[in-house]
Design an enzyme around this catalytic site. Structure first.
Site, PDB file in Angstrom:
ATOM      1  N   GLU A  91       0.790  -1.149   0.123  1.00 54.32           N
ATOM      2  CA  GLU A  91      -0.157   0.145  -0.003  1.00 54.32           C
ATOM      3  C   GLU A  91       0.842   1.006   0.095  1.00 54.32           C
ATOM      4  O   GLU A  91       1.714   1.401   1.042  1.00 54.32           O
ATOM      5  CB  GLU A  91      -0.802   0.052   1.255  1.00 54.32           C
ATOM      6  CG  GLU A  91      -1.657   1.251   1.213  1.00 54.32           C
ATOM      7  CD  GLU A  91      -2.937   1.214   2.330  1.00 54.32           C
ATOM      8  OE1 GLU A  91      -3.185   2.112   2.631  1.00 54.32           O
ATOM      9  OE2 GLU A  91      -3.136   0.037   2.708  1.00 54.32           O
ATOM     10  N   LYS A 288      -7.297  -0.440  11.212  1.00 52.22           N
ATOM     11  CA  LYS A 288      -6.683  -0.988  10.150  1.00 52.22           C
ATOM     12  C   LYS A 288      -5.591  -0.214   9.940  1.00 52.22           C
ATOM     13  O   LYS A 288      -4.271  -0.819   9.445  1.00 52.22           O
ATOM     14  CB  LYS A 288      -7.655  -0.891   9.059  1.00 52.22           C
ATOM     15  CG  LYS A 288      -7.176  -1.530   7.547  1.00 52.22           C
ATOM     16  CD  LYS A 288      -6.357  -0.555   6.718  1.00 52.22           C
ATOM     17  CE  LYS A 288      -5.918  -1.052   5.446  1.00 52.22           C
ATOM     18  NZ  LYS A 288      -5.065  -0.269   4.523  1.00 52.22           N
ATOM     19  N   ASP A 304       3.380 -14.170  11.457  1.00 50.33           N
ATOM     20  CA  ASP A 304       2.307 -14.692  11.027  1.00 50.33           C
ATOM     21  C   ASP A 304       1.074 -13.179  11.142  1.00 50.33           C
ATOM     22  O   ASP A 304       0.713 -13.402  12.465  1.00 50.33           O
ATOM     23  CB  ASP A 304       1.675 -15.934  11.902  1.00 50.33           C
ATOM     24  CG  ASP A 304       0.438 -16.563  11.395  1.00 50.33           C
ATOM     25  OD1 ASP A 304      -0.344 -15.688  10.576  1.00 50.33           O
ATOM     26  OD2 ASP A 304       0.010 -17.625  11.659  1.00 50.33           O
ATOM     27  N   HIS A 401      -2.090  10.920   0.242  1.00 48.93           N
ATOM     28  CA  HIS A 401      -2.232   9.640  -0.144  1.00 48.93           C
ATOM     29  C   HIS A 401      -2.362   9.542  -1.673  1.00 48.93           C
ATOM     30  O   HIS A 401      -1.867   8.745  -2.349  1.00 48.93           O
ATOM     31  CB  HIS A 401      -3.713   9.079   0.174  1.00 48.93           C
ATOM     32  CG  HIS A 401      -3.882   7.714   0.444  1.00 48.93           C
ATOM     33  ND1 HIS A 401      -3.158   6.810   0.871  1.00 48.93           N
ATOM     34  CD2 HIS A 401      -4.637   6.826  -0.390  1.00 48.93           C
ATOM     35  CE1 HIS A 401      -3.483   5.448   0.707  1.00 48.93           C
ATOM     36  NE2 HIS A 401      -4.155   5.404  -0.249  1.00 48.93           N
TER      37      HIS A 401
END
Length: 448
Positions: A91, A288, A304, A401
């Site tokens: 991202e 998130k 993990d 962004h």
């Protein structure tokens, strides 16, 4: 026939095929035998066959390698030590956001992290339909035997300072008829410990079954009353907790945003975080952003990330409502941004000893033990979260962004080198969007 509409076919013995045979079957089944597709898979093989064999053996039915960007975020000051954080993520803007946050806090004392506990949990789930008092009596006899009979499994872990911490009998019959657990807590030191914990639990189940068959008070029942359903670790580790924070005076926030006072900026941040504390819709996106940073470090160090995320989100809902994992407050003249999150990681075993880039990531971090890696990963999460909130309460998230997305947009539109350079200059002062970039390129091309 279009591969999207082609009838699907079952295949027998796929796992026994060679890698080339697997790809050929995929190409024939889904791409009409197009050998260019075969070459695309092949192009991502490692040039060193021994390295490719290593990657092939990480998983099953491997066709090729899937590349992810491996970046770094420098200038992190954590507990008065300087780190460059390895981050693996696709991202745009995550690494940049971490880097900006690191720079913002480094002259304000940096980040302060501590591990509160490192306990991990495993469970033997079983059904029991008899008298509860008899079960309690059985467990009292069983517990020391479980510890003794797992000695061969726990011996080496004990030498490193870990092992089984406790075993409890948990009555869950209010939730599900006849349902009980053996809930065990473990210290797995620098390993994530999944294999260790599961081996102990399966031994528990074996011993439990055998002892139940010999336990005289159970003889009053015509058939066995202890039925082991399954034995498995839990990825929810609410007692494997790390806390990280960054603090400064309100005066030190004066330059955080041009034209905005330190108190006003701090108030905006606190309000934004409070909203994430009370509204689960906002909290989901808020958290998130935290895992953007945490997962990047977790992936880079061969851990993990699915287990880490599952645990973190469960922890965020531990009080009955999903809420923010990070917090912000103003106490007198001091602004503090903090995060408390469960993190179960390992620095030995698994990919840490196998994947070449995982080894390099660990080298960059000074070959940390599990507790130090917990603190580093949590700091990455807090850093990304702070950068996101800082943008949201000031210029908005899209300004930075979309600028990070500009190059990706230009690539999808086959922009030339000259067009890319012109676009970068033009969008320095203009809002980036797909339509805006498309119109810019149309204008440039029509004038050339």
């Amino acid at each position: 026939m279009d591969s999207k509409t082609k009838a699907q076919q079952f295949v027998e013995g796929f796992s026994k095929l060679s890698k080339t045979e697997k790809i050929n079957w995929i190409v024939k089944q889904y791409f009409d035998g197009d050998q260019q597709v075969f070459k695309e898979f092949e192009n991502y093989w490692h040039k060193d066959p021994s390295q490719q064999k290593l990657y092939d053996e990480f998983s099953e039915n491997t066709l090729t390698n899937y590349y992810m960007p491996f970046g770094v975020a420098p200038n992190f000051l954590i507990n008065n030590e300087v780190y460059t954080l390895p981050m693996v993520i696709e991202e745009s803007s995550v690494v940049a956001a971490a880097s900006k946050s690191a720079k913002f806090w480094r002259d304000k004392g940096g980040f302060h992290a501590e591990v509160l506990d490192i306990q991990k949990i495993g469970q033997v789930h079983f059904m029991y339909s008899g008298d509860k008092a008899i079960l309690q009596e059985f467990f009292k006899m069983l517990k020391p035997k479980l510890i003794r009979d797992t000695h061969s499994i726990t011996r080496n872990m004990k030498k490193r300072g870990g092992g089984i911490l406790d075993i409890e009998l948990i009555d869950k019959t209010n939730d599900l008829e006849n349902y009980y657990q053996l809930r065990a807590s473990f210290n797995t030191c620098d390993s994530m410990g999944a294999n260790f914990i599961n081996s102990c639990l399966e031994k528990f189940a074996e011993v439990m079954r055998a002892e139940a068959g010999e336990f005289a008070p159970f003889d009053i029942y015509k058939e066995p009353v202890v039925d082991v359903v399954m034995s498995i670790l839990s990825n929810y580790t609410p007692d494997c907790i790390v806390r990280v924070s960054a603090s400064c005076t309100l005066e030190e926030l004066v330059d955080a945003v041009p034209g905005m006072g330190g108190r006003e900026f701090a108030d905006r941040v606190v309000r934004a975080v409070k909203i994430a504390e009370v509204d689960p819709y906002r909290a989901t996106t808020h958290n998130k952003g935290i895992f953007n940073g945490i997962d990047s470090v977790i992936l880079a160090t061969g851990n993990d990330f699915r287990a880490v995320e599952a645990c973190g989100h469960t922890y965020a809902a531990r009080n009955g409502r999903y809420s923010s994992l990070s917090h912000a407050d103003i106490n007198g003249n001091i602004f503090t941004y903090s995060l408390e999150v469960p993190l179960s990681v390992g620095t030995v075993g698994g990919l840490t000893n196998l994947h070449p880039l995982v080894k390099r990531a660990m080298n960059m971090l000074g070959n940390p033990n599990a507790e130090k890696l917990m603190m580093i990963a949590a700091t990455a999460g807090l850093a990304n979260n702070f950068s996101a909130i800082k943008s949201l309460v000031t210029d908005g998230i899209q300004k930075g962004h979309m600028k990070m997305h500009l190059l990706n947009i230009l690539k999808t539109m086959d922009a030339s080198f000259e067009e890319v350079e012109a676009a970068k200059k033009y969008f320095t002062d203009n809002v980036v969007s797909y339509p805006a970039v498309r119109n810019f390129l149309i204008s440039v091309r029509s004038n050339s």
